[in-house]
Scaffold this motif. Structure first.
Motif, PDB file in Angstrom:
ATOM      1  N   GLY A  95      37.490  43.258  41.068  1.00 24.15           N
ATOM      2  CA  GLY A  95      38.228  44.168  41.920  1.00 24.15           C
ATOM      3  C   GLY A  95      39.289  43.438  42.714  1.00 24.15           C
ATOM      4  N   GLY A  96      40.139  44.230  43.352  1.00 24.58           N
ATOM      5  CA  GLY A  96      41.238  43.628  44.081  1.00 24.58           C
ATOM      6  C   GLY A  96      40.802  42.890  45.332  1.00 24.58           C
ATOM      7  N   ASN A  98      38.597  40.648  46.485  1.00 24.04           N
ATOM      8  CA  ASN A  98      37.618  39.711  45.945  1.00 24.04           C
ATOM      9  C   ASN A  98      38.205  38.310  46.052  1.00 24.04           C
ATOM     10  N   ALA A  99      37.805  37.613  47.093  1.00 24.38           N
ATOM     11  CA  ALA A  99      38.469  36.358  47.416  1.00 24.38           C
ATOM     12  C   ALA A  99      38.390  35.337  46.294  1.00 24.38           C
ATOM     13  N   GLY A 100      37.271  35.304  45.611  1.00 23.13           N
ATOM     14  CA  GLY A 100      37.108  34.300  44.569  1.00 23.13           C
ATOM     15  C   GLY A 100      37.483  34.805  43.192  1.00 23.13           C
ATOM     16  N   ASN A 101      38.066  35.997  43.158  1.00 21.64           N
ATOM     17  CA  ASN A 101      38.381  36.604  41.871  1.00 21.64           C
ATOM     18  C   ASN A 101      37.165  36.629  40.957  1.00 21.64           C
TER      19      ASN A 101
ATOM     20  N   TYR B  31      39.856  27.008  39.406  1.00 18.65           N
ATOM     21  CA  TYR B  31      38.658  27.788  39.643  1.00 18.65           C
ATOM     22  C   TYR B  31      37.549  27.364  38.687  1.00 18.65           C
ATOM     23  N   TYR B  33      33.127  28.115  37.948  1.00 16.31           N
ATOM     24  CA  TYR B  33      32.045  29.066  38.215  1.00 16.31           C
ATOM     25  C   TYR B  33      30.755  28.586  37.555  1.00 16.31           C
ATOM     26  N   TYR B  48      30.749  29.510  43.066  1.00 19.81           N
ATOM     27  CA  TYR B  48      32.066  29.313  42.513  1.00 19.81           C
ATOM     28  C   TYR B  48      32.880  28.401  43.420  1.00 19.81           C
ATOM     29  N   VAL B  50      37.151  27.453  44.292  1.00 21.20           N
ATOM     30  CA  VAL B  50      38.562  27.772  44.061  1.00 21.20           C
ATOM     31  C   VAL B  50      39.432  26.524  44.084  1.00 21.20           C
ATOM     32  N   GLY B  97      42.463  32.699  39.472  1.00 27.53           N
ATOM     33  CA  GLY B  97      41.241  33.478  39.535  1.00 27.53           C
ATOM     34  C   GLY B  97      40.934  34.127  38.210  1.00 27.53           C
ATOM     35  N   ALA B  98      39.663  34.318  37.949  1.00 31.32           N
ATOM     36  CA  ALA B  98      39.230  34.828  36.649  1.00 31.32           C
ATOM     37  C   ALA B  98      39.690  36.252  36.392  1.00 31.32           C
ATOM     38  N   ARG B  99      40.198  36.949  37.406  1.00 26.65           N
ATOM     39  CA  ARG B  99      40.676  38.290  37.129  1.00 26.65           C
ATOM     40  C   ARG B  99      42.097  38.257  36.572  1.00 26.65           C
ATOM     41  N   ASN B 100      42.773  37.152  36.706  1.00 22.30           N
ATOM     42  CA  ASN B 100      44.153  37.085  36.231  1.00 22.30           C
ATOM     43  C   ASN B 100      44.300  36.410  34.882  1.00 22.30           C
TER      44      ASN B 100
END
Lengths: 115, 114
Positions: A95-96, A98-101, B31, B33, B48, B50, B97-100
């Protein structure tokens, strides 16, 4: 809190038939959605992701996934399954806010493709 | 291309013993994990990082510790092993970050505590 549901523990498909592996998610803000695949005794491998843009995302090995915001779903699809596609598939969301992604993974769906 | 390397691949521990699971990556990823994978439960995030010198707890940090003294290495420490820590452990890394960006996973460490 973010969460992912993969309602099917296992999906059985005949080779050559289309396949769908289901995923629904819950997250605050815009979702970042992923599919990963795990072959036996291996780590996870990235298949595809949705961040923004076109709702139909194409990935590796002929897989694609469709983002549906109203249904909060991100189902994985392939037009024609191969025996070699048999593996464990994981849907994940971040989610957006989320500091640690961090990614949250679903429980996984085992895909069995039979000749 | 080594990617993410985990050692050992397998380990059996007795209750109360300690050990360190090693993880190193050669992709200059910021990053990193640690996940554990239990049957039918998917992956749960343990800790995790960063960047070097920065670590934070994930969903299931109890019983574990981590450090990140370099960009490359992210070891996971079990101080007093318990049967509940029997699992497969995966280390992963990503550039941002793993979302990107996609995360790259190691091959896993299968740990049994008896």
């Amino acid at each position: 809190a973010q969460s992912v549901a993969q309602p099917e523990d296992q999906v059985n498909v005949a080779e050559g038939n289309p396949l769908t592996v289901k995923c629904t998610y819950s997250v605050s803000g815009n979702p970042y959605l992923f599919w990963y695949v795990q072959y036996p005794n291996r780590g996870l491998q990235f298949l595809l992701k949705y961040i923004t843009g076109d709702n139909l995302v194409k990935g590796s090995y002929g897989f694609e996934a469709e983002f549906n915001k109203s249904q909060t779903s991100f189902h994985l699809k392939k037009p024609s399954a191969l025996v070699s596609d048999s593996a464990l598939y994981f849907c994940a969301v971040s989610g957006g806010n989320n500091a640690g992604n961090m990614l949250t993974f679903g429980g996984g769906t085992r895909l069995m493709v039979k000749p | 291309n080594a990617g993410v390397t985990q050692t050992p691949k397998f380990r059996i521990l007795k209750i109360g013993q300690s050990m360190t699971l090693q993880c190193t990556q050669d992709m200059n990823h910021n990053y990193m994990y640690w996940y554990r994978q239990d049957p039918g439960m998917g992956l749960k995030l343990i800790y995790y990082s960063v960047g070097a010198g920065i670590t934070d707890k994930g969903e299931v940090p109890n019983g574990y510790n981590v450090s990140r003294s370099t960009t490359e290495d992210f070891p996971l420490r079990l101080e007093l092993a318990a049967p509940s820590q029997t699992s497969v452990y995966f280390c992963a890394s990503s550039y941002t970050g793993a979302r990107n960006t996609e995360a790259f996973f190691g091959q896993g460490t299968r740990l049994t505590v008896v």
